[in-house]
Design an enzyme around this catalytic site. Sequence first.
Site, PDB file in Angstrom:
ATOM      1  N   MET A  79       0.816  -1.210   0.000  1.00 15.57           N
ATOM      2  CA  MET A  79       0.000   0.000   0.000  1.00 15.57           C
ATOM      3  C   MET A  79       0.852   1.264   0.000  1.00 15.57           C
ATOM      4  SD  MET A  79      -3.006  -1.106   2.693  1.00 15.57           S
ATOM      5  CE  MET A  79      -3.985   0.383   2.393  1.00 15.57           C
ATOM      6  N   HIS A  80       0.179   2.387  -0.223  1.00 20.09           N
ATOM      7  CA  HIS A  80       0.705   3.745  -0.007  1.00 20.09           C
ATOM      8  C   HIS A  80       1.745   4.210  -1.024  1.00 20.09           C
ATOM      9  CE1 HIS A  80      -1.243   3.001   3.780  1.00 20.09           C
ATOM     10  NE2 HIS A  80      -0.277   2.220   4.241  1.00 20.09           N
ATOM     11  N   ASP A 235      -2.562  -5.032   0.571  1.00 22.42           N
ATOM     12  CA  ASP A 235      -2.036  -6.317   1.017  1.00 22.42           C
ATOM     13  C   ASP A 235      -2.712  -6.848   2.276  1.00 22.42           C
ATOM     14  OD1 ASP A 235      -0.857  -4.328   2.568  1.00 22.42           O
ATOM     15  OD2 ASP A 235       1.202  -4.914   2.102  1.00 22.42           O
TER      16      ASP A 235
END
Length: 484
Positions: A79-80, A235
């Site tokens: 992520m991110h 995830d």
Amino acid sequence: MYLGLDLGTSGLRALLVSENGDVLAEEEAKYGTQTPHPGWSEQDPQDWVTACETVMGNLRQAYPDKVAALRGIGLSGQMHGATLLDADHNVLRPAMLWNDTRAAQEAQRLDQAPHMREITGNIVFPGFTAPKLDWVRSNEPELFDKVALVLLPKDYLRLWLTGEAISDMSDSAGTAWFDTGARDWSDAALAEGHMRRDQMPALVEGAAPGGQLRGDLRAAWGISGPVVLAGGGGDNAAAACGAGCFAEGSGFVSLGTSGVLLAARSSYAPAPATAVHSFCHAVPERWYQMGVILAATDCLNWLSRVTGQPPAALAGTLPAQIAGPSTLTFLPYLSGERTPHNDPAIRGSFVGLDISHDQAELTQAVMEGVAFALRDSLDALSVTGARLETLLAIGGGAQSEFWLDTLASVLNLPLDLPEGGAFGAALGAARLAICAVTGAQPEDVMTAPPIARQILPRADLTDAYAAAHDRYRALYPAIRGAFQ
């Protein structure tokens, strides 16, 4: 056949499953991370594409009939991250990853902006996507002016697979541009970060269709018919789908590179001040909350590098059973910390080192420090109203009996160990693909794995570990001033 692709930090994992969820084959391809400056963490998105070509080539060579029958692909990913594209979908710079902390000042500015926490349900952490783009605006302004589209890592892979710019709710909720309660982009949060809605991908739920595989790739991989891509998930949301954690009260603890303690929620109940993440789940009308520590098995990997001993050898120096906490305390803040401190500057420490301490005692202290940090996350989750009676234990660190025994006694919660086999993010992604193609309900597809055994807290030691955790917790304010 259905395929789950999990685009992790160190590699891409592919899992081929049947419609009833049986795992038929798996492949993995590794790639590297670049750290050109302290606090930077970057990858070349082309490496993700190359990894996908590798795993698909290997699967086709080994299982041509199964790959030919592929009907759905689910995507999961780290992520991110920030993948910046121009109007022609050319990559403008290396992708900035979740553990890139260069945007700490930008994150602080955004976090202090009116209504940001209210909109997003979260603190704006330096690793989130929005502060990264604000850093680019300040430090690479000519490049920032060319940004036409920002994609999360798994969604860049989707763009290559389908030609479409689409994301799902769970991954998008980690950008700090998202209204997590409304499950949509927030124009106000985007404007605060000097971004626009037209620079964002379209949105779908994780279990809904999110594009179709390009015809040239179907031909290259020998696939006989159309292939639907599911929206997929970040995830941890995908891992929760793989572990059957989406009902209120269910959750897991993951001892991976980072550490995660996740609780599924049937309603939206953010508490940003706790530094607990509140994100959309990958299934509709569900959310999840989690405490995150930035280094879990990474701490053992660090000790492995400095001692020259493999992690398994370090774990092997410990006794078969725990006997109580060490006199040595380890603070696992090797890369800063998220829950509960939101402190990218803090760094790790050994406290109480004695000339008599040996390698085994250092290893024990590292494992206990990670467990204490996860206890901080459990305490923070309890403030939000999350209630957990047991936890599924997953991740590479769950192979250590000593670590599991320590964790159960520190958390004072039973830990369920699943039977061998796949139950992580790649399986969750494949399950999302099954739902997207067949219309099956998530609760019918995303069942919990069979439990091999349960590890109970040591009733004779929980008080001692609670006292050790109190000492651990008091050390953060004591050392914080040294890193400001």
